[in-house]
Design an enzyme around this catalytic site. Sequence first.
Site, PDB file in Angstrom:
ATOM      1  CE1 TYR A 288      -3.673  -2.349  -0.185  1.00 29.83           C
ATOM      2  CE2 TYR A 288      -4.743  -0.304   0.462  1.00 29.83           C
ATOM      3  CZ  TYR A 288      -4.813  -1.577  -0.061  1.00 29.83           C
ATOM      4  OH  TYR A 288      -6.024  -2.075  -0.466  1.00 29.83           O
ATOM      5  CD  GLU A 295      -2.566   5.098  -6.272  1.00 26.85           C
ATOM      6  OE1 GLU A 295      -3.280   6.021  -5.850  1.00 26.85           O
ATOM      7  OE2 GLU A 295      -2.752   3.896  -5.967  1.00 26.85           O
TER       8      GLU A 295
END
EC number: 4.2.1.134
Length: 364
Positions: A288, A295
């Site tokens: 994560y 991102e």
Amino acid sequence: VVMENQVLTPHVYWAQRHRELYLRVELSDVQNPAISITENVLHFKAQGHGAKGDNVYEFHLEFLDLVKPEPVYKLTQRQVNITVQKKVSQWWERLTKQEKRPLFLAPDFDRWLDESDAEMELRAKEEERLNKLRLESQGSPETLISLKKGYLFMYNLVQFLGFSWIFVNMTVRFFILGKESFYDTFHTVADMMYFCQMLAAVESINAAIGVTKTPVIPSLSQLLGRNFILFIVFGTVEEMQSKAVVFFVFYIWSTVEIFRYPFYMLSCIDMDWKVLTWLRYTVWIPLYPMGCLAEAVSVIQSIPIFNETGRFSFTLPYPVKIKVRFSFFLQIYLILLFLGLYVNFRHLYKQRRRRFGQKKKKIH
């Protein structure tokens, strides 16, 4: 003579929920204990084997708030379990009226929950009760449950196959082409990623209408975050589609999902494969933050491109006449990205602790 008159107290462990209190008295081979509540004080007296050997043990506890005067107890070979109902369903800051905790009393970590966890458990029980009532009023509950399980199984299977295709495709191409495969990742797997990410909206809908017990906020934050990167940052800017960062974003997303979806598939048919369960609750810990970083890099790389092309920028109407660049929203999104990471991390950490935490505490 002093020893004969000395009152022996057993070890007592306690935990609570909003509606009840749990006491675990560490006494083995107990028969016919005297347990009662008068004037909000619990009285316990029993012959049994405790820390001081075979003896009569007793204790008294004056509760912090009002309780119902009918305690329910259950004897096992090694302990006495007592359940006491609170008069009012609420969270207590401590068990006893006296602020100083009695020496013989300690928290029962096997049953311990903090207030927010207990509220979630309470909501889940209430949801379960309402679902049961709803199913009873709608007809045969077995049919509806099997239909729901079949629908969820098929959804998770389709998603698993989709993300597996992406993962295998990218892995094979990396081994054949090496770093060259980074730059045309988007053109090779984007269509399947579009399909999987559009279909993922079903998860948030399921959570919102109560088909699954997943909290809506973490589910929605992941869906909107990924779709923003996929459809806006990559999908509308051709210059971004040939960048290496696309490979890392897609690869991390698909790695997470090839463990998550089969775990949910097996849950639908009440199967628990321990290795898969551990992976589902563990791989997110490194992946994560890495996904969030990838991102963030893609957003930062897109800012000068959006500024140059002027795409999605607009000018506010007269008399303000200020040009609002889309890059301003991208900068806000970067902050939201890390907030979303925190929301998801907190939710997944709680899930992991609930799944594995208690087992660890029981190991001596």
